[in-house]
Design a protein around this motif. Structure first.
Motif, PDB file in Angstrom:
ATOM      1  N   PHE A   4      45.607  -4.107 -40.505  1.00  0.00           N
ATOM      2  CA  PHE A   4      44.917  -5.388 -40.522  1.00  0.00           C
ATOM      3  C   PHE A   4      44.671  -5.964 -39.126  1.00  0.00           C
ATOM      4  O   PHE A   4      44.374  -7.149 -38.991  1.00  0.00           O
ATOM      5  CB  PHE A   4      45.690  -6.387 -41.392  1.00  0.00           C
ATOM      6  N   TYR A   7      41.093  -7.118 -38.917  1.00  0.00           N
ATOM      7  CA  TYR A   7      41.012  -8.357 -39.694  1.00  0.00           C
ATOM      8  C   TYR A   7      41.472  -9.538 -38.844  1.00  0.00           C
ATOM      9  O   TYR A   7      40.816 -10.592 -38.803  1.00  0.00           O
ATOM     10  CB  TYR A   7      41.865  -8.216 -40.950  1.00  0.00           C
ATOM     11  N   GLU A  30      35.854  -1.537 -40.060  1.00  0.00           N
ATOM     12  CA  GLU A  30      36.495  -1.886 -41.320  1.00  0.00           C
ATOM     13  C   GLU A  30      35.870  -1.199 -42.527  1.00  0.00           C
ATOM     14  O   GLU A  30      36.569  -0.696 -43.395  1.00  0.00           O
ATOM     15  CB  GLU A  30      36.444  -3.409 -41.522  1.00  0.00           C
ATOM     16  N   ARG A 134      39.323  -3.929 -49.255  1.00  0.00           N
ATOM     17  CA  ARG A 134      39.736  -5.330 -49.310  1.00  0.00           C
ATOM     18  C   ARG A 134      38.473  -6.167 -49.484  1.00  0.00           C
ATOM     19  O   ARG A 134      37.353  -5.671 -49.291  1.00  0.00           O
ATOM     20  CB  ARG A 134      40.499  -5.750 -48.050  1.00  0.00           C
TER      21      ARG A 134
END
Length: 324
Positions: A4, A7, A30, A134
């Motif tokens: 992550f 992110y 991503e 996600r």
């Protein structure tokens, strides 16, 4: 690098000032495969609008030179996303795209719809259909929207929606009102699907054809007059993509960006390309455009608004710049 970390970087950036950077991270780190599929489906949807599909069919470029048109579209859009709209390869790609578009009589409404597909389809693919490892956050959706709003302004498109929700409303209403059958649109669709199948080994193509058709919603199948996929294949396609997403979630993050040069399906320019010299030159432009590597050059010209006539020197094949 942890799963992550990208992110976290995205959410340290500003959704307006850093919109291009965020959109680039989403597409190259991503969700490189997912974004490619979503944006490919976005462009494919536009063929179901007769004024768009019919025009593309009339040019015969998307039926006779499908691989080149696929490559040029991906490369030009990719150069803008990677390099931005400042002087350099990104601006050259923008000028080249604008020059091609202004060679034809395309309405502002059609431009707006095409722009909306780039804004709407990635969140629908990743969030609404559940195919992402996600979900996109509101911050990421806002940044993606802002990037394409900026692109639209550089294309001189008028009345650009301000928010993602407004883009969704435009997208759905335009498809309800304008989707329909055209011979050109169907021909371009057939050629595009055939190219997509060519990316798979021959033994996989019968299954991939059913898999691909299962991803087309009722609006598309009705507009192209295709036989709808069976419930089995629709369910199988959704199951496979959601299963893939679960696997990807546990994979390490992509450290190096995945860009068009890494895409094995792009085959037209093995020795490299100059974004100012690829694409179509429909007015018998004297600039040679079948070269593999050339120097970057160019001047600045104003972009006419959609529907405005080109100046004589640009209709004759001169380079058309971007609006800044």
């Amino acid at each position: 690098m942890k799963r992550f970390d990208w992110y976290d970087e995205i959410h340290r950036l500003d959704a307006e000032a850093d919109a291009r950077r965020i959109t680039f991270i989403l597409g190259s780190h991503e969700f490189p495969w997912d974004m490619s599929q979503a944006l490919g489906l976005a462009l494919y949807r536009t063929y179901a609008v007769p004024s768009i599909g019919g025009l593309l069919g009339d040019t015969e470029e998307f039926t006779d030179r499908t691989q080149h048109r696929y490559d040029d579209t991906a490369l030009l859009l990719g150069q803008m996303l990677q390099h931005g709209f400042e002087p350099g390869r990104g601006r050259d790609a923008l000028r080249r795209m604008n020059q091609m578009h202004r060679s034809y009589d395309i309405s502002n409404d059609d431009y707006l719809y095409v722009l909306s597909t780039f804004v709407v389809m990635p969140p629908r693919w990743l969030n609404d259909w559940g195919f992402g490892w996600r979900r996109l956050t509101e911050h990421e959706i806002r940044a993606n929207t802002n990037y394409y709003r900026d692109l639209g302004r550089h294309m001189a498109i008028k009345d650009i929606p301000a928010t993602y929700e407004e883009f969704c409303e435009l997208f759905d209403s335009y498809e309800r009102e304008h989707f329909g059958y055209s011979e050109g649109g169907r021909a371009v669709s057939d050629s595009t699907l055939e190219l997509m199948l060519d990316f798979s080994p021959s033994w996989q193509r019968p299954v991939m054809k059913k898999f691909t058709m299962a991803l087309l919603d009722d609006r598309l199948t009705e507009a192209f007059r295709y036989e709808p996929a069976s419930g089995f294949w629709k369910g199988a396609a959704k199951f496979a993509l959601k299963a893939r997403a679960k696997v990807v979630r546990f994979m390490p993050p992509r450290v190096e960006p995945f860009t068009e040069k890494d895409n094995p399906n792009i085959k037209s320019y093995p020795e490299g390309f100059d974004p100012s010299r690829i694409g179509t030159f429909p007015q018998k432009c004297p600039v040679p455009h079948d070269l593999r590597t050339v120097e970057v050059s160019g001047s600045r010209d104003r972009v006419p608004a959609p529907g405005e006539a080109l100046p004589p020197e640009q209709r004759a094949g001169g380079r058309q710049g971007e609006q800044v």
